[in-house]
Design a protein around this motif. Structure first.
Motif, short mmCIF file in Angstrom:
data_model
loop_
_atom_site.label_atom_id
_atom_site.label_comp_id
_atom_site.label_asym_id
_atom_site.label_seq_id
_atom_site.Cartn_x
_atom_site.Cartn_y
_atom_site.Cartn_z
N LEU A 55 -11.44 37.52 -37.23
CA LEU A 55 -11.16 38.57 -36.25
C LEU A 55 -12.44 39.34 -35.97
O LEU A 55 -13.12 39.78 -36.91
CB LEU A 55 -10.07 39.51 -36.77
N GLN A 56 -12.78 39.50 -34.68
CA GLN A 56 -13.98 40.23 -34.33
C GLN A 56 -13.90 40.71 -32.89
O GLN A 56 -13.15 40.16 -32.07
CB GLN A 56 -15.22 39.36 -34.51
N PRO A 57 -14.65 41.77 -32.54
CA PRO A 57 -14.66 42.23 -31.15
C PRO A 57 -15.39 41.23 -30.25
O PRO A 57 -16.38 40.64 -30.68
CB PRO A 57 -15.42 43.57 -31.23
N VAL A 65 -10.63 43.23 -30.19
CA VAL A 65 -10.70 42.43 -31.41
C VAL A 65 -9.70 41.29 -31.34
O VAL A 65 -8.51 41.50 -31.09
CB VAL A 65 -10.43 43.31 -32.65
N ASP A 71 -19.10 35.67 -30.69
CA ASP A 71 -18.94 36.58 -29.57
C ASP A 71 -19.30 35.88 -28.25
O ASP A 71 -20.16 35.00 -28.21
CB ASP A 71 -19.86 37.79 -29.77
#
Length: 221
Positions: A55-57, A65, A71
């Motif tokens: 999970l990441q922006p 997120v 990314d």
């Protein structure tokens, strides 16, 4: 941090593994129904491993997120790449392959399959892996860090079969981007089975049938 995975085996004591990498915002559960449509019974017992990306922006989605292998900085996938994120996920996937080998699966009986971002990760990881894999399949994606591929690729996987497929009406990863990736890999001498379908950024029954036939071939002894 190790990856969480969803796994299932077609029979006890599998001798082959298929690692399936999902796309942006999805997880392994999203590909479970599609994976279960594959009929690899002629190969005997097969383990399917469907990892969940961290999970990441995601910048292009206003920092929301979600599960992402890396990314997405903008619409220009070639010039603005999250190299750090790509290489971080590469290491996580290397650990996943190592775990399969620790469980008794030969590298030559491991296939990587990826969709969209998962396609990018399958190519990034598979071409650099130090032992020869059974095959690498990329659906509706592209070759990341293309400029470093020639220098960083592993000699062990220069003859590994590649399956690349793309929708001609894809508005997310343009068909032309898939074609460019195919041509770049062909220029490096890879053997590529190329398919295209009249569809958007998705998967079709015909594509799954084509992938099924390819997996039966590359995973056979």
């Amino acid at each position: 941090m190790s990856l969480e995975t969803l796994e299932f085996e077609t029979a006890p004591k599998p001798t082959r593994s298929v690692i399936v990498l999902h796309g942006l915002g999805d997880d392994g559960h999203g590909w479970a129904p599609i994976t279960q449509e594959l009929d690899l019974s002629p190969l005997g017992a097969v383990r399917f491993v469907l990892p969940h990306a961290p999970l990441q922006p995601v910048t292009i989605n206003n920092g929301y997120v979600m599960r992402a292998w890396y990314d997405i900085l903008g619409t220009d996938l070639a010039r603005r790449e999250d190299e750090r994120g790509l290489r971080d996920s590469l290491q996580k996937l290397e650990a996943l392959i190592a775990r399969e080998k620790e469980r008794g699966i030969l590298a030559s009986r491991i296939a990587l399959v990826g969709f969209s971002q998962g396609c990018a990760m399958a190519l990034l990881t598979g071409l650099r892996h130090g032992e020869g894999l059974a095959g690498i399949a990329g659906l509706s994606g592209y070759l990341p860090l293309a400029a470093t591929t020639a220098a960083e690729r592993s000699a062990a996987n220069r003859d590994t079969p590649l399956f690349l497929a793309h929708g001609t009406e894809d508005p997310v990863v343009m068909h032309s981007r898939g074609v460019a990736s195919r041509d770049a890999l062909a220029a490096l001498g890879y053997t590529i089975e190329w398919h295209e379908y009249p569809m958007p950024h998705s998967v079709s029954a015909e594509e799954i049938d084509d992938l099924n036939r390819w997996l039966l071939r590359v995973l056979a002894d």
